[in-house]
Design a protein around this motif. Structure first.
Motif, mmCIF file in Angstrom:
data_model
loop_
_atom_site.group_PDB
_atom_site.id
_atom_site.type_symbol
_atom_site.label_atom_id
_atom_site.label_comp_id
_atom_site.label_asym_id
_atom_site.label_seq_id
_atom_site.Cartn_x
_atom_site.Cartn_y
_atom_site.Cartn_z
ATOM 1 N N LEU A 173 0.836 -1.212 0.128
ATOM 2 C CA LEU A 173 0.037 -0.010 -0.022
ATOM 3 C C LEU A 173 0.819 1.342 0.135
ATOM 4 C CD1 LEU A 173 -2.849 1.477 0.180
ATOM 5 C CD2 LEU A 173 -2.273 1.267 2.792
ATOM 6 N N HIS A 174 0.696 2.029 -0.954
ATOM 7 C CA HIS A 174 1.431 3.343 -0.845
ATOM 8 C C HIS A 174 0.306 4.295 -0.588
ATOM 9 C CE1 HIS A 174 5.126 2.118 -3.537
ATOM 10 N NE2 HIS A 174 4.444 0.977 -3.110
ATOM 11 N N ILE A 175 0.785 5.273 0.286
ATOM 12 C CA ILE A 175 0.085 6.599 0.596
ATOM 13 C C ILE A 175 0.865 7.573 0.233
ATOM 14 C CG2 ILE A 175 -1.165 7.858 2.335
ATOM 15 C CD1 ILE A 175 -1.095 5.125 3.950
ATOM 16 N N THR A 176 0.617 8.513 -1.025
ATOM 17 C CA THR A 176 1.430 9.673 -1.116
ATOM 18 C C THR A 176 0.926 10.922 -0.398
ATOM 19 O OG1 THR A 176 -0.457 10.063 -3.028
ATOM 20 C CG2 THR A 176 1.539 8.898 -3.750
ATOM 21 N N ALA A 177 1.578 11.909 -0.267
ATOM 22 C CA ALA A 177 1.451 13.108 0.437
ATOM 23 C C ALA A 177 0.679 12.798 1.943
ATOM 24 C CB ALA A 177 0.279 13.997 -0.388
ATOM 25 N N SER A 178 1.296 11.923 2.687
ATOM 26 C CA SER A 178 1.114 11.497 3.719
ATOM 27 C C SER A 178 0.789 12.712 5.011
ATOM 28 C CB SER A 178 2.257 10.579 4.666
ATOM 29 O OG SER A 178 2.118 9.626 3.521
ATOM 30 N N GLN A 179 -0.513 12.323 5.520
ATOM 31 C CA GLN A 179 -0.841 13.405 6.581
ATOM 32 C C GLN A 179 -0.872 12.811 7.990
ATOM 33 O OE1 GLN A 179 -1.627 16.536 5.353
ATOM 34 N NE2 GLN A 179 -1.027 15.590 3.237
ATOM 35 N N PRO A 180 -0.617 13.771 9.092
ATOM 36 C CA PRO A 180 -0.679 13.185 10.264
ATOM 37 C C PRO A 180 -1.887 12.497 10.712
ATOM 38 C CG PRO A 180 0.193 15.468 10.388
ATOM 39 C CD PRO A 180 -0.413 15.213 8.833
ATOM 40 N N GLU A 181 -2.971 12.648 10.203
ATOM 41 C CA GLU A 181 -4.162 11.978 10.196
ATOM 42 C C GLU A 181 -4.097 10.675 9.670
ATOM 43 O OE1 GLU A 181 -4.206 15.174 9.090
ATOM 44 O OE2 GLU A 181 -5.446 15.346 7.274
ATOM 45 N N ASP A 182 -2.867 10.209 8.576
ATOM 46 C CA ASP A 182 -2.792 9.050 8.449
ATOM 47 C C ASP A 182 -2.087 8.059 9.424
ATOM 48 O OD1 ASP A 182 -1.831 10.221 5.186
ATOM 49 O OD2 ASP A 182 -3.867 9.629 5.853
ATOM 50 N N THR A 183 -1.834 8.698 10.568
ATOM 51 C CA THR A 183 -1.463 7.787 11.458
ATOM 52 C C THR A 183 -2.112 6.683 12.102
ATOM 53 O OG1 THR A 183 0.451 9.668 12.214
ATOM 54 C CG2 THR A 183 -0.217 7.952 13.970
ATOM 55 N N ALA A 184 -1.998 5.523 12.264
ATOM 56 C CA ALA A 184 -2.749 4.451 12.224
ATOM 57 C C ALA A 184 -2.010 3.225 12.241
ATOM 58 C CB ALA A 184 -4.024 4.448 11.657
ATOM 59 N N VAL A 185 -2.642 2.379 12.519
ATOM 60 C CA VAL A 185 -2.200 0.858 12.481
ATOM 61 C C VAL A 185 -2.811 0.387 11.105
ATOM 62 C CG1 VAL A 185 -2.039 -1.574 13.246
ATOM 63 C CG2 VAL A 185 -1.570 0.112 14.810
ATOM 64 N N TYR A 186 -2.013 -0.206 10.240
ATOM 65 C CA TYR A 186 -2.575 -0.519 9.026
ATOM 66 C C TYR A 186 -2.292 -2.288 8.815
ATOM 67 C CZ TYR A 186 -2.559 4.059 7.478
ATOM 68 O OH TYR A 186 -3.273 5.539 7.254
ATOM 69 N N LEU A 187 -3.536 -3.123 8.491
ATOM 70 C CA LEU A 187 -3.545 -4.368 8.710
ATOM 71 C C LEU A 187 -3.651 -4.791 7.006
ATOM 72 C CD1 LEU A 187 -5.977 -4.461 11.501
ATOM 73 C CD2 LEU A 187 -3.733 -5.436 11.533
ATOM 74 N N CYS A 188 -3.052 -5.749 6.514
ATOM 75 C CA CYS A 188 -3.184 -6.652 5.394
ATOM 76 C C CYS A 188 -3.899 -7.678 5.569
ATOM 77 C CB CYS A 188 -1.998 -6.578 4.510
ATOM 78 S SG CYS A 188 -0.786 -7.863 5.246
ATOM 79 N N ALA A 189 -4.743 -7.956 4.434
ATOM 80 C CA ALA A 189 -5.650 -9.235 4.657
ATOM 81 C C ALA A 189 -5.515 -9.857 3.302
ATOM 82 C CB ALA A 189 -7.047 -8.836 4.928
ATOM 83 N N ALA A 190 -5.772 -11.024 3.315
ATOM 84 C CA ALA A 190 -5.854 -11.895 1.954
ATOM 85 C C ALA A 190 -7.038 -12.828 2.000
ATOM 86 C CB ALA A 190 -4.658 -12.349 1.667
ATOM 87 N N VAL A 191 -7.735 -13.327 1.174
ATOM 88 C CA VAL A 191 -8.516 -14.419 1.191
ATOM 89 C C VAL A 191 -8.490 -15.399 0.056
ATOM 90 C CG1 VAL A 191 -11.149 -14.832 0.627
ATOM 91 C CG2 VAL A 191 -10.481 -12.671 1.703
ATOM 92 N N LEU A 192 -8.291 -16.789 0.318
ATOM 93 C CA LEU A 192 -8.088 -17.787 -0.410
ATOM 94 C C LEU A 192 -9.375 -18.075 -1.621
ATOM 95 C CD1 LEU A 192 -6.774 -20.409 2.105
ATOM 96 C CD2 LEU A 192 -5.771 -19.610 0.224
ATOM 97 N N ASN A 193 -8.926 -18.385 -2.364
ATOM 98 C CA ASN A 193 -10.164 -18.381 -3.499
ATOM 99 C C ASN A 193 -11.183 -19.820 -3.313
ATOM 100 O OD1 ASN A 193 -8.743 -20.704 -4.476
ATOM 101 N ND2 ASN A 193 -8.283 -19.889 -6.673
ATOM 102 N N ASN A 194 -11.040 -20.696 -2.266
ATOM 103 C CA ASN A 194 -11.710 -21.825 -1.970
ATOM 104 C C ASN A 194 -12.131 -21.397 -0.538
ATOM 105 O OD1 ASN A 194 -9.256 -22.498 -0.740
ATOM 106 N ND2 ASN A 194 -9.432 -24.369 -1.423
ATOM 107 N N ASN A 195 -12.118 -20.276 -0.199
ATOM 108 C CA ASN A 195 -12.462 -20.226 1.428
ATOM 109 C C ASN A 195 -13.030 -18.738 1.178
ATOM 110 O OD1 ASN A 195 -11.647 -19.514 4.278
ATOM 111 N ND2 ASN A 195 -10.999 -21.479 4.197
ATOM 112 N N ASN A 196 -13.722 -18.529 2.653
ATOM 113 C CA ASN A 196 -14.401 -17.259 2.685
ATOM 114 C C ASN A 196 -14.059 -16.458 3.760
ATOM 115 O OD1 ASN A 196 -15.929 -20.046 2.912
ATOM 116 N ND2 ASN A 196 -17.077 -18.837 1.459
#
Lengths: 113, 112
Positions: free
Chosen positions: B75-98
């Motif tokens: 994930l690229h965030i351009t022109a980063s702002q102080p309000e972008d300060t947070a925890v960022y979680l990535c997630a992925a889903v399998l194609n045979n799972n929900n």
């Protein structure tokens, strides 16, 4: 819009106790999930359900039971609370069964004495 | 083992700079990838997602890059702002799972 509610917000239990957490959603979403959040470990999947009365084990189901009583509600039971089991439990829901765009509840913070 | 990994627990960026958050996955059957943002004492909310049939998706200041051969997305965030300060979680889903699997999160701090 819709909302996911979790009760209770805070849950304090004794070691060995059976504890139940509840989750309700009014999105009319098909799939509901329970995750456990520990510091530094992100969200770990406990159970999920793609429809009423369905139940699928996640990666952390040992020590938990779950029940999808109706489409709008999904409960999680800690079968025997352990001393190291202090975490935030997050309920989520999503439309359909693909696991896309989850909406999360506010969480239940569990403390075991 | 953990199927989705974020190797950087924290990242600090100057205001106006580009924030780059990384996520690796193990199973090449994952076919949906997402980034969630989480403020302290709040629940995660979906920021942006992408299916495996594309390698890039832009939405305002946010861009997701998917490298399937490398089992990596970012994930690229351009022109980063102080309000972008947070925890960022990535997630992925399998194609045979929900059910999405999540990484451990990266705490982004944007300094004024």
């Amino acid at each position: 819009g819709g909302i996911i509610t979790q009760t209770p917000k805070f849950l304090i239990g004794q070691e060995g106790q059976k504890l139940t957490l509840k989750c309700q959603q009014n999105f009319n979403h098909d799939t509901m999930y329970w995750y456990r959040q520990d510091s530094g470990k992100g969200l770990r999947l406990i159970y999920y359900s793609i429809t009423e009365n369905d139940l699928q084990k996640g990666d952390l189901s040992e020590g938990y039971d779950a029940s999808r009583e109706k489409k709008s509600s999904f409960s999680l039971t800690v079968t025997s609370a352990q001393k190291n089991e202090m975490a935030v439990f997050l309920c989520a829901s999503s439309i359909g069964t693909g696991g896309y765009e989850q909406y999360f509840g506010p969480g239940t913070r569990l403390t075991v004495l | 083992g953990q199927q989705v990994k974020q190797s950087s627990p924290s990242l600090t960026v100057q205001e106006g700079g580009i924030s780059i958050l990384n996520c690796d996955y193990e199973n090449d059957m994952f076919d949906y990838f997402a980034w969630y943002k989480k403020y302290p004492d709040n629940s995660p909310t979906l920021l942006i997602s992408v299916r495996s049939n594309v390698d890039k998706r832009e939405d305002g200041r946010l861009t997701v890059f998917l490298n399937k051969s490398g089992k990596h997305f970012s994930l690229h965030i351009t022109a980063s702002q102080p309000e972008d300060t947070a925890v960022y979680l990535c997630a992925a889903v399998l194609n045979n799972n929900n059910a999405p699997r999540f990484g451990a999160g990266t705490k982004l701090s944007v300094k004024p």
